[in-house]
Design a protein around this motif. Structure first.
Motif, PDB file in Angstrom:
ATOM      1  N   ARG A  10       0.729  -1.231   0.241  1.00  0.00           N
ATOM      2  CA  ARG A  10      -0.049   0.135  -0.034  1.00  0.00           C
ATOM      3  C   ARG A  10       0.911   1.209   0.051  1.00  0.00           C
ATOM      4  O   ARG A  10       0.668   2.237  -0.848  1.00  0.00           O
ATOM      5  N   TYR A  11       2.042   1.179   0.920  1.00  0.00           N
ATOM      6  CA  TYR A  11       3.054   2.348   0.725  1.00  0.00           C
ATOM      7  C   TYR A  11       4.482   1.790   0.508  1.00  0.00           C
ATOM      8  O   TYR A  11       5.230   1.821   1.492  1.00  0.00           O
ATOM      9  N   PRO A  12       4.673   1.854  -0.712  1.00  0.00           N
ATOM     10  CA  PRO A  12       6.167   1.503  -1.046  1.00  0.00           C
ATOM     11  C   PRO A  12       7.311   2.325  -0.624  1.00  0.00           C
ATOM     12  O   PRO A  12       8.259   1.870  -0.542  1.00  0.00           O
ATOM     13  N   ASP A  13       6.774   3.672  -0.322  1.00  0.00           N
ATOM     14  CA  ASP A  13       7.941   4.478   0.072  1.00  0.00           C
ATOM     15  C   ASP A  13       8.121   4.819   1.605  1.00  0.00           C
ATOM     16  O   ASP A  13       8.774   5.659   1.830  1.00  0.00           O
ATOM     17  N   LEU A  14       7.235   3.742   2.231  1.00  0.00           N
ATOM     18  CA  LEU A  14       7.217   3.814   3.783  1.00  0.00           C
ATOM     19  C   LEU A  14       8.595   2.751   4.175  1.00  0.00           C
ATOM     20  O   LEU A  14       8.597   1.717   3.683  1.00  0.00           O
ATOM     21  N   ASN A  15       9.268   3.039   4.820  1.00  0.00           N
ATOM     22  CA  ASN A  15      10.621   2.210   5.489  1.00  0.00           C
ATOM     23  C   ASN A  15      10.039   1.960   7.017  1.00  0.00           C
ATOM     24  O   ASN A  15      10.294   3.157   7.774  1.00  0.00           O
ATOM     25  N   VAL A  16       9.990   0.639   7.521  1.00  0.00           N
ATOM     26  CA  VAL A  16       9.759   0.501   8.552  1.00  0.00           C
ATOM     27  C   VAL A  16      10.847  -0.270   9.423  1.00  0.00           C
ATOM     28  O   VAL A  16      11.596  -0.901   8.970  1.00  0.00           O
ATOM     29  N   ASP A  17      11.323   0.470  10.525  1.00  0.00           N
ATOM     30  CA  ASP A  17      12.337   0.024  11.480  1.00  0.00           C
ATOM     31  C   ASP A  17      11.609  -0.704  12.555  1.00  0.00           C
ATOM     32  O   ASP A  17      11.308  -0.177  13.581  1.00  0.00           O
ATOM     33  N   LEU A  18      11.564  -1.921  12.450  1.00  0.00           N
ATOM     34  CA  LEU A  18      10.988  -2.718  13.523  1.00  0.00           C
ATOM     35  C   LEU A  18      12.077  -3.061  14.585  1.00  0.00           C
ATOM     36  O   LEU A  18      12.834  -3.961  14.446  1.00  0.00           O
ATOM     37  N   MET A  19      11.783  -2.589  15.752  1.00  0.00           N
ATOM     38  CA  MET A  19      12.648  -2.642  16.977  1.00  0.00           C
ATOM     39  C   MET A  19      12.175  -3.806  17.916  1.00  0.00           C
ATOM     40  O   MET A  19      10.914  -3.418  19.023  1.00  0.00           O
ATOM     41  N   LEU A  20      12.346  -4.785  17.901  1.00  0.00           N
ATOM     42  CA  LEU A  20      11.977  -5.960  19.000  1.00  0.00           C
ATOM     43  C   LEU A  20      12.746  -6.140  20.063  1.00  0.00           C
ATOM     44  O   LEU A  20      13.907  -6.695  19.914  1.00  0.00           O
ATOM     45  N   GLU A  21      12.072  -5.932  21.188  1.00  0.00           N
ATOM     46  CA  GLU A  21      12.850  -5.997  22.446  1.00  0.00           C
ATOM     47  C   GLU A  21      11.745  -6.099  23.677  1.00  0.00           C
ATOM     48  O   GLU A  21      10.873  -5.503  23.413  1.00  0.00           O
ATOM     49  N   GLU A  22      12.137  -6.589  24.520  1.00  0.00           N
ATOM     50  CA  GLU A  22      11.300  -6.648  25.801  1.00  0.00           C
ATOM     51  C   GLU A  22      11.132  -5.471  26.826  1.00  0.00           C
ATOM     52  O   GLU A  22      10.149  -4.990  27.346  1.00  0.00           O
ATOM     53  N   ARG A  23      12.253  -4.491  26.610  1.00  0.00           N
ATOM     54  CA  ARG A  23      12.301  -3.110  27.239  1.00  0.00           C
ATOM     55  C   ARG A  23      11.176  -2.287  26.533  1.00  0.00           C
ATOM     56  O   ARG A  23      11.118  -2.289  25.315  1.00  0.00           O
ATOM     57  N   VAL A  24      10.848  -1.507  27.500  1.00  0.00           N
ATOM     58  CA  VAL A  24       9.721  -0.336  26.958  1.00  0.00           C
ATOM     59  C   VAL A  24      10.506   0.611  26.569  1.00  0.00           C
ATOM     60  O   VAL A  24      11.223   1.442  27.465  1.00  0.00           O
ATOM     61  N   LEU A  25      10.346   1.203  25.320  1.00  0.00           N
ATOM     62  CA  LEU A  25      11.126   2.223  24.921  1.00  0.00           C
ATOM     63  C   LEU A  25      10.358   3.475  25.313  1.00  0.00           C
ATOM     64  O   LEU A  25       9.070   3.353  25.344  1.00  0.00           O
ATOM     65  N   ASP A  26      11.083   4.645  25.456  1.00  0.00           N
ATOM     66  CA  ASP A  26      10.343   6.002  25.731  1.00  0.00           C
ATOM     67  C   ASP A  26       9.868   6.477  24.442  1.00  0.00           C
ATOM     68  O   ASP A  26      10.607   7.165  23.816  1.00  0.00           O
ATOM     69  N   LEU A  27       8.550   6.564  24.156  1.00  0.00           N
ATOM     70  CA  LEU A  27       8.040   7.271  23.000  1.00  0.00           C
ATOM     71  C   LEU A  27       8.189   8.976  23.027  1.00  0.00           C
ATOM     72  O   LEU A  27       8.524   9.509  21.883  1.00  0.00           O
ATOM     73  N   PRO A  28       7.772   9.454  24.137  1.00  0.00           N
ATOM     74  CA  PRO A  28       8.109  10.846  24.175  1.00  0.00           C
ATOM     75  C   PRO A  28       9.333  11.302  24.019  1.00  0.00           C
ATOM     76  O   PRO A  28       9.557  12.512  23.371  1.00  0.00           O
ATOM     77  N   MET A  29      10.554  10.551  24.401  1.00  0.00           N
ATOM     78  CA  MET A  29      11.993  10.946  24.078  1.00  0.00           C
ATOM     79  C   MET A  29      12.238  10.411  22.734  1.00  0.00           C
ATOM     80  O   MET A  29      13.289  10.460  22.294  1.00  0.00           O
ATOM     81  N   ARG A  30      11.283   9.965  21.941  1.00  0.00           N
ATOM     82  CA  ARG A  30      11.292   9.609  20.569  1.00  0.00           C
ATOM     83  C   ARG A  30      12.420   8.301  20.151  1.00  0.00           C
ATOM     84  O   ARG A  30      13.206   8.351  19.297  1.00  0.00           O
ATOM     85  N   GLU A  31      12.281   7.482  21.328  1.00  0.00           N
ATOM     86  CA  GLU A  31      13.330   6.279  21.108  1.00  0.00           C
ATOM     87  C   GLU A  31      12.663   5.385  19.929  1.00  0.00           C
ATOM     88  O   GLU A  31      13.303   4.618  19.521  1.00  0.00           O
ATOM     89  N   ALA A  32      11.287   5.637  19.762  1.00  0.00           N
ATOM     90  CA  ALA A  32      10.568   5.263  18.874  1.00  0.00           C
ATOM     91  C   ALA A  32       9.495   5.826  18.304  1.00  0.00           C
ATOM     92  O   ALA A  32       8.995   6.578  19.114  1.00  0.00           O
ATOM     93  N   ASP A  33       8.754   5.712  17.318  1.00  0.00           N
ATOM     94  CA  ASP A  33       7.569   6.428  17.034  1.00  0.00           C
ATOM     95  C   ASP A  33       6.318   5.977  17.260  1.00  0.00           C
ATOM     96  O   ASP A  33       5.475   6.625  17.713  1.00  0.00           O
ATOM     97  N   VAL A  34       6.166   4.612  17.462  1.00  0.00           N
ATOM     98  CA  VAL A  34       4.661   3.947  17.783  1.00  0.00           C
ATOM     99  C   VAL A  34       5.258   2.555  18.315  1.00  0.00           C
ATOM    100  O   VAL A  34       6.376   2.097  18.059  1.00  0.00           O
ATOM    101  N   ALA A  35       4.442   2.278  19.309  1.00  0.00           N
ATOM    102  CA  ALA A  35       4.793   1.129  19.978  1.00  0.00           C
ATOM    103  C   ALA A  35       3.291   0.201  20.017  1.00  0.00           C
ATOM    104  O   ALA A  35       2.156   0.567  20.048  1.00  0.00           O
ATOM    105  N   ILE A  36       3.582  -1.341  19.921  1.00  0.00           N
ATOM    106  CA  ILE A  36       2.491  -2.139  20.352  1.00  0.00           C
ATOM    107  C   ILE A  36       2.954  -2.708  21.546  1.00  0.00           C
ATOM    108  O   ILE A  36       3.971  -3.722  21.490  1.00  0.00           O
ATOM    109  N   ARG A  37       2.047  -2.692  22.731  1.00  0.00           N
ATOM    110  CA  ARG A  37       2.653  -3.047  23.903  1.00  0.00           C
ATOM    111  C   ARG A  37       1.559  -4.098  24.398  1.00  0.00           C
ATOM    112  O   ARG A  37       0.381  -3.997  24.280  1.00  0.00           O
ATOM    113  N   MET A  38       1.986  -5.008  25.408  1.00  0.00           N
ATOM    114  CA  MET A  38       1.120  -5.956  26.091  1.00  0.00           C
ATOM    115  C   MET A  38       0.709  -5.675  27.256  1.00  0.00           C
ATOM    116  O   MET A  38       0.306  -6.427  28.345  1.00  0.00           O
ATOM    117  N   LYS A  39       0.445  -4.291  27.480  1.00  0.00           N
ATOM    118  CA  LYS A  39      -0.256  -3.593  28.708  1.00  0.00           C
ATOM    119  C   LYS A  39      -0.594  -2.196  28.455  1.00  0.00           C
ATOM    120  O   LYS A  39       0.149  -1.640  27.316  1.00  0.00           O
TER     121      LYS A  39
END
Length: 300
Positions: free
Chosen positions: A116-145
């Motif tokens: 659908r979006y060929p010009d989008l580049n996903v950087d998939l960051m897989l780890e159990e540590r919860v990254l700090d979104l407001p500090m822009r460690e990642a743009d979006v998160a899927i979390r188990m809580k």
């Protein structure tokens, strides 16, 4: 302070080398060195210890690097918001989630997002540590809580449960337990109860080992647990989001399962109008709807 000098300082501190920083900035090593010396003179301090294997920040350098790192994250956020004011979906999107969910559920579905979006580049960051979104460690998160930070936009995607699964061939050879009192004669494949995992999984594993289990295989993520289960090594503790993609799994003792684990998508308030976030959010929502429909059909 001169922002150009601070930008060059940050690149040198991040790379630990004048040469590598110069390459990333498209400047000569001598030009980078002059800028660092000029910054040290303006601050009347030494920012780096020089030695044969590279550069190490001094205490004063560490303080300045913390400040430039925060500035860089804020500039990245502003840049993202400016780019996302365009109608097209393009550029990098940093997505963080757990190893299990990211490798087993999300990654196999990403081809439809790229179609659908060929010009989008996903950087998939897989780890159990919860990254700090407001500090822009990642743009979006899927979390188990549910995220606890107030400055995040959150959307509940679904609920999952941890259950017992095995391959049909393993069960044919070793028998199908129908109650937990029979589980002790089987090899249990799971994460160690002390490893990073959702609390519901932690509780379920502890309860299983209260039934005199003597044979086990411990793996530190659900991808490894799944591989062991489908290769007939035993009965595994796995999330039920696998059932639609791995229909060969057979649930064991169906009335033994964890409590609900909520799955949330979250992103910073400042990215509310991001076209990339909107595209990813809508894609995941559509995939969850399709997953729920397939799961209902499998259960019927």
């Amino acid at each position: 302070m001169d922002w150009d000098k601070l930008r060059i300082f940050h690149a040198v501190a991040d790379a630990g080398s004048l040469t590598h920083a110069g390459d990333s900035l498209h400047l000569s090593q001598s030009a980078v060195s002059r800028q660092i010396r000029a910054l040290e003179e303006s601050l009347n301090t030494i920012l780096f210890h020089r030695h044969a294997r590279g550069l190490i920040l001094t205490e004063q350098g560490e303080l300045l690097f913390d400040a430039t790192a925060a500035m860089t994250k804020r500039l990245d956020a502003a840049s993202a918001r400016i780019r996302d004011s365009e109608e097209e979906v393009f550029g990098q999107l940093r997505v963080t989630t757990t190893i299990g969910f990211g490798s087993l559920w999300l990654a196999p579905r990403l081809s439809r997002l790229y179609d659908r979006y060929p010009d989008l580049n996903v950087d998939l960051m897989l780890e159990e540590r919860v990254l700090d979104l407001p500090m822009r460690e990642a743009d979006v998160a899927i979390r188990m809580k549910e995220p606890s930070q107030a400055d995040l936009i959150r959307k509940k995607l679904m609920s999952i449960r941890m259950r017992l699964y095995a391959s049909p061939s393993y069960l044919e050879r070793n028998g199908r337990p129908t109650r937990m009192e029979e589980i002790s004669s089987h090899r249990i494949i799971c994460q160690n109860a002390d490893s990073a995992q959702v609390s519901a999984g932690h509780t379920l594993v502890r309860e299983i080992f209260n039934h005199d289990v003597t044979h086990s295989l411990m793996v530190n993520n659900y991808f490894g647990v799944l591989q062991a289960v489908i290769n007939d090594l035993g009965i595994g503790v796995l999330p039920d989001y696998l059932v639609t993609d791995f229909p060969q799994l057979e649930q064991v003792i169906p009335d033994f399962e964890s409590s609900d684990v909520p799955v949330f998508l979250a992103y910073p308030e400042e990215l509310r109008h991001s076209k990339r976030i909107e595209a990813f959010r809508d894609f995941v929502t559509e995939e969850v709807i399709a997953y729920r429909r397939a799961k209902r059909d499998a259960d019927d």
